[in-house]
Design a protein around this motif. Structure first.
Motif, PDB file in Angstrom:
ATOM      1  N   ALA A   9       1.787 -27.984   5.662  1.00 52.99           N
ATOM      2  CA  ALA A   9       2.854 -28.163   5.760  1.00 52.99           C
ATOM      3  C   ALA A   9       3.346 -26.315   4.217  1.00 52.99           C
ATOM      4  O   ALA A   9       2.963 -26.490   3.828  1.00 52.99           O
ATOM      5  CB  ALA A   9       3.301 -28.987   4.226  1.00 52.99           C
ATOM      6  N   THR A  10       4.322 -25.265   4.912  1.00 52.83           N
ATOM      7  CA  THR A  10       4.469 -24.547   3.665  1.00 52.83           C
ATOM      8  C   THR A  10       6.062 -24.874   2.516  1.00 52.83           C
ATOM      9  O   THR A  10       6.582 -25.905   3.071  1.00 52.83           O
ATOM     10  CB  THR A  10       5.283 -23.707   4.854  1.00 52.83           C
ATOM     11  OG1 THR A  10       4.231 -23.159   5.068  1.00 52.83           O
ATOM     12  CG2 THR A  10       5.439 -22.675   4.101  1.00 52.83           C
ATOM     13  N   ILE A  11       5.964 -24.937   1.543  1.00 48.47           N
ATOM     14  CA  ILE A  11       6.733 -25.398   0.557  1.00 48.47           C
ATOM     15  C   ILE A  11       6.784 -24.290  -0.787  1.00 48.47           C
ATOM     16  O   ILE A  11       6.301 -23.282  -1.268  1.00 48.47           O
ATOM     17  CB  ILE A  11       5.776 -26.705  -0.358  1.00 48.47           C
ATOM     18  CG1 ILE A  11       4.884 -27.723   0.700  1.00 48.47           C
ATOM     19  CG2 ILE A  11       6.266 -26.333  -1.361  1.00 48.47           C
ATOM     20  CD1 ILE A  11       3.912 -28.446   0.070  1.00 48.47           C
ATOM     21  N   GLU A  59       1.142 -34.709   0.763  1.00 51.57           N
ATOM     22  CA  GLU A  59       2.517 -35.319  -0.289  1.00 51.57           C
ATOM     23  C   GLU A  59       2.402 -35.165  -1.328  1.00 51.57           C
ATOM     24  O   GLU A  59       3.332 -35.185  -2.504  1.00 51.57           O
ATOM     25  CB  GLU A  59       2.830 -36.454   0.759  1.00 51.57           C
ATOM     26  CG  GLU A  59       4.056 -35.661   2.014  1.00 51.57           C
ATOM     27  CD  GLU A  59       3.754 -37.932   2.683  1.00 51.57           C
ATOM     28  OE1 GLU A  59       2.869 -38.522   1.877  1.00 51.57           O
ATOM     29  OE2 GLU A  59       4.485 -37.462   3.664  1.00 51.57           O
ATOM     30  N   GLU A  62       3.366 -31.796  -3.064  1.00 50.94           N
ATOM     31  CA  GLU A  62       4.441 -31.828  -2.869  1.00 50.94           C
ATOM     32  C   GLU A  62       5.521 -32.653  -4.112  1.00 50.94           C
ATOM     33  O   GLU A  62       6.463 -31.921  -4.371  1.00 50.94           O
ATOM     34  CB  GLU A  62       5.386 -31.701  -1.489  1.00 50.94           C
ATOM     35  CG  GLU A  62       6.679 -31.724  -1.255  1.00 50.94           C
ATOM     36  CD  GLU A  62       7.054 -32.088  -0.754  1.00 50.94           C
ATOM     37  OE1 GLU A  62       8.207 -32.070   0.616  1.00 50.94           O
ATOM     38  OE2 GLU A  62       6.770 -33.450  -0.971  1.00 50.94           O
ATOM     39  N   ARG A  66       7.437 -30.602  -6.709  1.00 57.12           N
ATOM     40  CA  ARG A  66       8.904 -31.529  -7.019  1.00 57.12           C
ATOM     41  C   ARG A  66       9.007 -31.740  -8.617  1.00 57.12           C
ATOM     42  O   ARG A  66      10.476 -31.581  -8.967  1.00 57.12           O
ATOM     43  CB  ARG A  66       9.108 -31.912  -5.922  1.00 57.12           C
ATOM     44  CG  ARG A  66      10.510 -32.276  -5.583  1.00 57.12           C
ATOM     45  CD  ARG A  66      10.689 -32.971  -4.839  1.00 57.12           C
ATOM     46  NE  ARG A  66      10.624 -32.284  -3.498  1.00 57.12           N
ATOM     47  CZ  ARG A  66      11.261 -31.763  -2.619  1.00 57.12           C
ATOM     48  NH1 ARG A  66      12.825 -31.610  -2.823  1.00 57.12           N
ATOM     49  NH2 ARG A  66      10.542 -31.209  -1.673  1.00 57.12           N
ATOM     50  N   THR A  83      10.421 -28.085   1.825  1.00 56.95           N
ATOM     51  CA  THR A  83       9.698 -28.492   2.424  1.00 56.95           C
ATOM     52  C   THR A  83       9.358 -28.142   3.928  1.00 56.95           C
ATOM     53  O   THR A  83      10.408 -28.874   4.705  1.00 56.95           O
ATOM     54  CB  THR A  83       8.424 -29.520   1.830  1.00 56.95           C
ATOM     55  OG1 THR A  83       8.280 -29.636   0.620  1.00 56.95           O
ATOM     56  CG2 THR A  83       7.334 -29.465   2.477  1.00 56.95           C
ATOM     57  N   TRP A  85       7.346 -28.516   6.839  1.00 59.18           N
ATOM     58  CA  TRP A  85       6.186 -28.987   8.626  1.00 59.18           C
ATOM     59  C   TRP A  85       5.565 -28.657   9.742  1.00 59.18           C
ATOM     60  O   TRP A  85       7.061 -27.780   9.832  1.00 59.18           O
ATOM     61  CB  TRP A  85       6.026 -30.929   7.485  1.00 59.18           C
ATOM     62  CG  TRP A  85       5.923 -31.873   6.593  1.00 59.18           C
ATOM     63  CD1 TRP A  85       7.614 -31.604   5.920  1.00 59.18           C
ATOM     64  CD2 TRP A  85       5.313 -32.295   6.154  1.00 59.18           C
ATOM     65  NE1 TRP A  85       7.247 -32.743   4.939  1.00 59.18           N
ATOM     66  CE2 TRP A  85       5.586 -32.902   5.123  1.00 59.18           C
ATOM     67  CE3 TRP A  85       3.945 -32.434   6.113  1.00 59.18           C
ATOM     68  CZ2 TRP A  85       5.220 -33.586   3.545  1.00 59.18           C
ATOM     69  CZ3 TRP A  85       3.209 -32.944   4.981  1.00 59.18           C
ATOM     70  CH2 TRP A  85       3.668 -33.261   3.691  1.00 59.18           C
TER      71      TRP A  85
END
Length: 98
Positions: A9-11, A59, A62, A66, A83, A85
């Motif tokens: 993931a790029t968050i 997750e 993340e 968040r 986010t 994916w």
């Protein structure tokens, strides 16, 4: 998501997240979860977090980015998290602040 349960993931984290230890805190949480990747400041004031590992652990990170209350250890103040994916990449190891 990879066939072996791995994910990437790029968050993108917005708010007061630069110059407050946010990348260091993120790196610590990612390493505790066994994730690989990096956290880096962007010119627009956001922090970009790239995390790879088990989907469940990505997750969890993340969620911490968040939802984790700022008053209980997370530096800075998060106003938004976005986010993206993608498929995991081969040969990714360690987690660094860039």
């Amino acid at each position: 998501m990879g066939t072996d349960g791995q994910a990437r993931a790029t968050i993108f984290v917005s708010g007061r997240v630069q110059g407050v230890g946010f990348r260091w805190w993120t790196r610590s949480r990612a390493l505790e979860l066994g994730l690989a990747g990096q956290a880096r400041n962007l010119l627009d004031g956001r922090v970009e977090v790239v995390a790879q590992g088990s989907r469940a652990d990505v997750e969890k990170l993340e969620h911490m980015l968040r939802e984790f209350p700022s008053g209980t250890g997370r530096p800075g103040h998060v106003t938004a998290v976005t986010t993206q994916w993608s498929e995991p990449r081969d040969g990714v190891s360690g987690f660094r602040e860039a």
